[in-house]
Design an enzyme around this catalytic site. Structure first.
Site, PDB file in Angstrom:
ATOM      1  N   GLY A   1       0.852  -1.196   0.000  1.00  0.00           N
ATOM      2  CA  GLY A   1       0.000   0.000   0.000  1.00  0.00           C
ATOM      3  C   GLY A   1       0.886   1.243   0.000  1.00  0.00           C
ATOM      4  N   ARG A   2       0.336   2.341   0.505  1.00  0.00           N
ATOM      5  CA  ARG A   2       1.113   3.597   0.502  1.00  0.00           C
ATOM      6  C   ARG A   2       2.427   3.444   1.254  1.00  0.00           C
ATOM      7  NH1 ARG A   2      -3.691   5.028   2.270  1.00  0.00           N
ATOM      8  NH2 ARG A   2      -5.094   6.248   0.947  1.00  0.00           N
ATOM      9  N   ILE A   3       2.340   2.916   2.481  1.00  0.00           N
ATOM     10  CA  ILE A   3       3.543   2.858   3.325  1.00  0.00           C
ATOM     11  C   ILE A   3       4.494   1.777   2.825  1.00  0.00           C
ATOM     12  CG2 ILE A   3       4.430   2.531   5.671  1.00  0.00           C
ATOM     13  CD1 ILE A   3       1.681   3.574   6.689  1.00  0.00           C
TER      14      ILE A   3
ATOM     15  N   ARG B   1      -2.948  -8.237  -2.712  1.00  0.00           N
ATOM     16  CA  ARG B   1      -4.045  -8.879  -3.440  1.00  0.00           C
ATOM     17  C   ARG B   1      -3.970  -8.566  -4.940  1.00  0.00           C
ATOM     18  NH1 ARG B   1      -8.362  -7.873   1.063  1.00  0.00           N
ATOM     19  NH2 ARG B   1      -6.958  -6.126   1.141  1.00  0.00           N
TER      20      ARG B   1
ATOM     21  N   ALA C   1       2.879  -2.953  11.158  1.00  0.00           N
ATOM     22  CA  ALA C   1       1.455  -2.914  10.803  1.00  0.00           C
ATOM     23  C   ALA C   1       0.580  -2.897  12.058  1.00  0.00           C
ATOM     24  CB  ALA C   1       1.137  -4.099   9.900  1.00  0.00           C
ATOM     25  N   ARG C   2       0.224  -4.068  12.526  1.00  0.00           N
ATOM     26  CA  ARG C   2      -0.520  -4.220  13.776  1.00  0.00           C
ATOM     27  C   ARG C   2      -0.034  -5.514  14.409  1.00  0.00           C
ATOM     28  NH1 ARG C   2      -1.568   0.280  13.586  1.00  0.00           N
ATOM     29  NH2 ARG C   2      -3.578   1.361  13.629  1.00  0.00           N
TER      30      ARG C   2
ATOM     31  N   GLU D   1      -0.630  -4.900  22.850  1.00  0.00           N
ATOM     32  CA  GLU D   1       0.161  -3.770  23.337  1.00  0.00           C
ATOM     33  C   GLU D   1      -0.701  -2.855  24.214  1.00  0.00           C
ATOM     34  OE1 GLU D   1       1.196  -2.372  19.322  1.00  0.00           O
ATOM     35  OE2 GLU D   1       0.125  -0.524  19.757  1.00  0.00           O
TER      36      GLU D   1
ATOM     37  N   HIS E   1       5.337   1.534  19.363  1.00  0.00           N
ATOM     38  CA  HIS E   1       4.359   2.031  18.373  1.00  0.00           C
ATOM     39  C   HIS E   1       4.593   3.519  18.051  1.00  0.00           C
ATOM     40  CE1 HIS E   1       0.101   1.083  16.718  1.00  0.00           C
ATOM     41  NE2 HIS E   1       0.729   1.946  15.945  1.00  0.00           N
ATOM     42  N   ILE E   2       5.803   3.802  17.586  1.00  0.00           N
ATOM     43  CA  ILE E   2       6.181   5.201  17.335  1.00  0.00           C
ATOM     44  C   ILE E   2       6.555   5.452  15.879  1.00  0.00           C
ATOM     45  CG2 ILE E   2       6.924   5.767  19.682  1.00  0.00           C
ATOM     46  CD1 ILE E   2       9.825   5.107  18.805  1.00  0.00           C
TER      47      ILE E   2
END
Ligand code: 8YV
Length: 317
Positions: free
Chosen positions: A155-157, A178, A236-237, A266, A284-285
């Site tokens: 994706g973008r990132i 995908r 990501a997550r 987290e 998460h920074i």
């Protein structure tokens, strides 16, 4: 009477200030998120929620908060929203895509380099006063420049990371997504099924949205496909990677290193990961530069001001 808006976190007061013209603001001015019951209580009578991506908005919350009509997030990720429940209520929704792409991609490279080149281990060693002098193979890490980077989620990132890796580090890019990505072609990136990507890549960056179909996308079998010399970076997550399986692979030398900015559950971190010297762990920074974090809040404010005016916002979900 102005509609009431709950700001669920401490954000930047000066960026929020223009909202006061359109909304009656209730600011939970804290870095501690409101637990679900307290969030529901605080949302009574509110028209909108300005959230940080950690507030669960699902059927139960919506049933408890009948006046809630809108949710603006300062984050690009919106896995905290039950989209079906939100759509059934006809909620206005926005997130903050785009403004954090470059800062987050920078951090992806920082984690990749830090993990592959053992920056954390070396730093702890020096600070502990253990450094006795130069040694030929001391903290020998894995090469990065000129190797193959696997980008899971272009994706973008993911694309911004691939651009840095390609142009800055001469890396070959393989990606899984995908659909094929037009920008990937310009980077001469090769579209591969995930198992092939994991087998071919020298290093892997995970940058997919979290949801039921990406839960533990990288688990024990996927980790087993990776090269033992490889680094895994997760920006990501937490739930996208099985942290327990990852810690086992790191401990048993089946994977060389990991760079993790996100964790399952987290701010708790799996104790086995805390015990892995070859994991670089950050809180998460990835998007955290002040200009970027301010722009994320600004985008939420822009959406809310547009909605108050009866206009569509700039970044609807
Ligand atoms: C946020 C992020 O800082 O935007 C996102 O989705 O993951 C980060 O940029 C984080 O989610 C704050 O909770």
């Amino acid at each position: 009477m102005k509609p009431r808006l709950l700001v669920a976190r401490r954000l930047f007061p000066d960026v929020l200030a223009p909202l006061a013209a359109a909304y009656e603001l209730d600011v939970h001015d804290s870095d501690q998120p409101l637990p679900p019951a307290a969030l529901a209580a605080r949302l009574q009578g509110c028209w909108g929620l300005l959230g940080s991506g950690t507030e669960r908005v699902d059927a139960a919350l919506l049933a408890a908060c009948p006046t809630l009509q809108a949710v603006a997030l300062v984050t690009v990720g919106f896995n905290n929203l039950d989209l079906a429940a939100c759509r059934a209520r006809g909620l206005r929704l926005s997130n903050a895509p785009g403004v954090l792409t470059e800062a987050t991609a920078d951090f992806g490279l920082a984690l990749l380099l830090a993990a592959a080149r053992r920056v954390g281990e070396g730093e702890r060693f020096v600070r502990a006063g253990q450094w006795q002098g130069w040694a030929i193979d001391q903290f020998a890490g894995a090469p990065v420049a000129g190797t193959t980077l696997g980008v899971v989620g272009m994706g973008r990132i993911g694309t911004a990371i691939a651009r840095r890796a390609r142009h800055g580090f001469g890396m070959r890019i393989v990606y899984s997504q995908r659909s094929t990505s037009p920008e990937a072609e310009a980077l001469q990136a090769q579209h591969l099924p995930l198992p092939d990507l994991l087998r071919q890549a020298d290093h892997v960056v995970v940058m997919v949205p979290y949801g039921p179909d990406t839960h533990h996308l990288i688990g024990a079998s996927e980790l087993a496909w990776m090269k033992p010399s490889a680094t895994l970076v997760n920006l990501a997550r937490g739930g996208v990677v099985d942290d327990a399986a990852l810690a086992a692979a790191l401990q048993q030398g089946r994977l060389a290193a990991a760079g993790l900015d996100v964790f399952e559950g987290e701010p708790e971190v799996h104790p086995a990961l805390l015990a892995c010297p070859n994991a670089v762990l950050t809180p998460h920074i990835a998007s955290s530069t002040l200009p970027t974090r301010r722009a994320m809040v600004q985008l939420a404010v822009d959406n809310l001001l547009a909605w108050a005016d009866g206009r569509p916002g700039p970044t609807p979900i």
